[in-house]
Design a protein around this motif. Structure first.
Motif, PDB file in Angstrom:
ATOM      1  N   GLU A 149      38.135  82.677  37.555  1.00  0.00           N
ATOM      2  CA  GLU A 149      37.590  81.427  38.089  1.00  0.00           C
ATOM      3  C   GLU A 149      38.718  80.672  38.792  1.00  0.00           C
ATOM      4  OE1 GLU A 149      34.364  80.406  37.903  1.00  0.00           O
ATOM      5  OE2 GLU A 149      33.873  82.273  36.896  1.00  0.00           O
ATOM      6  N   ASP A 150      38.396  79.980  39.870  1.00  0.00           N
ATOM      7  CA  ASP A 150      39.440  79.238  40.569  1.00  0.00           C
ATOM      8  C   ASP A 150      38.977  77.863  41.048  1.00  0.00           C
ATOM      9  OD1 ASP A 150      37.794  79.960  42.650  1.00  0.00           O
ATOM     10  OD2 ASP A 150      39.363  80.868  43.861  1.00  0.00           O
ATOM     11  N   ILE A 151      37.867  77.373  40.488  1.00  0.00           N
ATOM     12  CA  ILE A 151      37.333  76.074  40.881  1.00  0.00           C
ATOM     13  C   ILE A 151      37.465  75.091  39.719  1.00  0.00           C
ATOM     14  CG2 ILE A 151      35.308  74.800  41.684  1.00  0.00           C
ATOM     15  CD1 ILE A 151      36.420  76.844  43.710  1.00  0.00           C
ATOM     16  N   ALA A 152      38.225  74.014  39.957  1.00  0.00           N
ATOM     17  CA  ALA A 152      38.355  72.943  38.967  1.00  0.00           C
ATOM     18  C   ALA A 152      37.384  71.834  39.362  1.00  0.00           C
ATOM     19  CB  ALA A 152      39.785  72.415  38.924  1.00  0.00           C
ATOM     20  N   VAL A 153      36.658  71.312  38.375  1.00  0.00           N
ATOM     21  CA  VAL A 153      35.664  70.276  38.659  1.00  0.00           C
ATOM     22  C   VAL A 153      36.062  68.958  38.011  1.00  0.00           C
ATOM     23  CG1 VAL A 153      33.776  71.920  38.909  1.00  0.00           C
ATOM     24  CG2 VAL A 153      34.258  70.940  36.672  1.00  0.00           C
ATOM     25  N   CYS A 154      35.609  67.883  38.611  1.00  0.00           N
ATOM     26  CA  CYS A 154      35.797  66.553  38.035  1.00  0.00           C
ATOM     27  C   CYS A 154      34.552  66.227  37.225  1.00  0.00           C
ATOM     28  CB  CYS A 154      35.999  65.516  39.134  1.00  0.00           C
ATOM     29  SG  CYS A 154      36.125  63.834  38.475  1.00  0.00           S
ATOM     30  N   PRO A 155      34.714  65.808  35.956  1.00  0.00           N
ATOM     31  CA  PRO A 155      33.542  65.505  35.133  1.00  0.00           C
ATOM     32  C   PRO A 155      32.842  64.204  35.528  1.00  0.00           C
ATOM     33  CG  PRO A 155      35.547  65.041  33.914  1.00  0.00           C
ATOM     34  CD  PRO A 155      35.964  65.689  35.214  1.00  0.00           C
ATOM     35  N   SER A 156      33.475  63.361  36.346  1.00  0.00           N
ATOM     36  CA  SER A 156      32.901  62.059  36.681  1.00  0.00           C
ATOM     37  C   SER A 156      32.237  61.985  38.049  1.00  0.00           C
ATOM     38  CB  SER A 156      33.982  60.984  36.613  1.00  0.00           C
ATOM     39  OG  SER A 156      34.462  60.849  35.303  1.00  0.00           O
ATOM     40  N   CYS A 157      32.539  62.933  38.909  1.00  0.00           N
ATOM     41  CA  CYS A 157      31.932  62.916  40.243  1.00  0.00           C
ATOM     42  C   CYS A 157      31.627  64.360  40.656  1.00  0.00           C
ATOM     43  CB  CYS A 157      32.843  62.216  41.253  1.00  0.00           C
ATOM     44  SG  CYS A 157      34.337  63.118  41.674  1.00  0.00           S
ATOM     45  N   SER A 158      31.178  64.544  41.864  1.00  0.00           N
ATOM     46  CA  SER A 158      30.751  65.879  42.298  1.00  0.00           C
ATOM     47  C   SER A 158      31.854  66.679  42.977  1.00  0.00           C
ATOM     48  CB  SER A 158      29.563  65.748  43.243  1.00  0.00           C
ATOM     49  OG  SER A 158      29.954  65.002  44.385  1.00  0.00           O
ATOM     50  N   LEU A 159      33.089  66.151  43.018  1.00  0.00           N
ATOM     51  CA  LEU A 159      34.158  66.845  43.731  1.00  0.00           C
ATOM     52  C   LEU A 159      34.673  68.064  42.966  1.00  0.00           C
ATOM     53  CD1 LEU A 159      36.286  63.884  45.124  1.00  0.00           C
ATOM     54  CD2 LEU A 159      34.592  65.267  46.325  1.00  0.00           C
ATOM     55  N   MET A 160      35.078  69.058  43.736  1.00  0.00           N
ATOM     56  CA  MET A 160      35.673  70.277  43.186  1.00  0.00           C
ATOM     57  C   MET A 160      36.886  70.640  44.029  1.00  0.00           C
ATOM     58  SD  MET A 160      32.303  72.620  42.582  1.00  0.00           S
ATOM     59  CE  MET A 160      31.390  72.096  44.024  1.00  0.00           C
ATOM     60  N   VAL A 161      37.894  71.259  43.396  1.00  0.00           N
ATOM     61  CA  VAL A 161      39.046  71.765  44.124  1.00  0.00           C
ATOM     62  C   VAL A 161      39.250  73.236  43.784  1.00  0.00           C
ATOM     63  CG1 VAL A 161      40.259  69.560  44.350  1.00  0.00           C
ATOM     64  CG2 VAL A 161      40.687  70.984  42.361  1.00  0.00           C
ATOM     65  N   LYS A 162      39.793  73.949  44.737  1.00  0.00           N
ATOM     66  CA  LYS A 162      40.133  75.352  44.509  1.00  0.00           C
ATOM     67  C   LYS A 162      41.579  75.415  44.033  1.00  0.00           C
ATOM     68  CE  LYS A 162      40.210  79.895  46.548  1.00  0.00           C
ATOM     69  NZ  LYS A 162      39.724  80.743  47.618  1.00  0.00           N
ATOM     70  N   VAL A 163      41.814  76.146  42.939  1.00  0.00           N
ATOM     71  CA  VAL A 163      43.156  76.311  42.393  1.00  0.00           C
ATOM     72  C   VAL A 163      43.780  77.536  43.043  1.00  0.00           C
ATOM     73  CG1 VAL A 163      44.526  76.580  40.298  1.00  0.00           C
ATOM     74  CG2 VAL A 163      42.343  75.355  40.199  1.00  0.00           C
ATOM     75  N   ILE A 164      44.931  77.343  43.684  1.00  0.00           N
ATOM     76  CA  ILE A 164      45.637  78.446  44.322  1.00  0.00           C
ATOM     77  C   ILE A 164      46.671  78.978  43.333  1.00  0.00           C
ATOM     78  CG2 ILE A 164      47.051  79.135  46.300  1.00  0.00           C
ATOM     79  CD1 ILE A 164      44.170  78.124  46.971  1.00  0.00           C
ATOM     80  N   PHE A 165      46.505  80.240  42.935  1.00  0.00           N
ATOM     81  CA  PHE A 165      47.417  80.835  41.960  1.00  0.00           C
ATOM     82  C   PHE A 165      47.354  82.353  42.035  1.00  0.00           C
ATOM     83  CE2 PHE A 165      43.408  81.047  39.846  1.00  0.00           C
ATOM     84  CZ  PHE A 165      43.484  82.112  38.965  1.00  0.00           C
ATOM     85  N   GLU A 166      48.370  82.974  41.484  1.00  0.00           N
ATOM     86  CA  GLU A 166      48.402  84.417  41.296  1.00  0.00           C
ATOM     87  C   GLU A 166      48.284  84.670  39.796  1.00  0.00           C
ATOM     88  OE1 GLU A 166      48.444  86.679  43.691  1.00  0.00           O
ATOM     89  OE2 GLU A 166      48.523  85.097  45.207  1.00  0.00           O
ATOM     90  N   PRO A 167      47.693  85.783  39.382  1.00  0.00           N
ATOM     91  CA  PRO A 167      47.551  86.050  37.946  1.00  0.00           C
ATOM     92  C   PRO A 167      48.867  85.958  37.168  1.00  0.00           C
ATOM     93  CG  PRO A 167      46.231  87.596  39.188  1.00  0.00           C
ATOM     94  CD  PRO A 167      47.033  86.798  40.193  1.00  0.00           C
ATOM     95  N   GLU A 168      49.970  86.360  37.780  1.00  0.00           N
ATOM     96  CA  GLU A 168      51.260  86.305  37.079  1.00  0.00           C
ATOM     97  C   GLU A 168      51.719  84.862  36.855  1.00  0.00           C
ATOM     98  OE1 GLU A 168      51.993  87.537  41.398  1.00  0.00           O
ATOM     99  OE2 GLU A 168      50.733  88.266  39.771  1.00  0.00           O
TER     100      GLU A 168
END
Length: 68
Positions: free
Chosen positions: A43-62
């Protein structure tokens, strides 16, 4: 299709070792959140519990190795 507010590098998130979640400030005043286990599962989507915004988390498994 989900609407992504921004793409944020994992290094910019703060990690809570007790709750095992990554958090990042949301413009609404709350915080985007995503669990370490969700990132490990691809999964790579972080959500805000208070509004409808979402951000994509940029990462490598390591990148997650230092948090386990």
């Amino acid at each position: 299709m989900e609407s992504i507010y921004d793409e944020i590098e994992i290094e910019d998130f703060t990690f809570d070792p007790v709750l095992q979640i990554f958090q990042y400030p949301c413009p609404c005043g709350d915080r985007f959140a995503i669990a370490l286990d969700d990132l490990k599962d691809g999964e790579d989507i972080a959500v805000c519990p208070s509004c409808s915004l979402m951000v994509k988390v940029i990462f490598e498994p390591e990148d997650l190795e230092e948090y386990t």
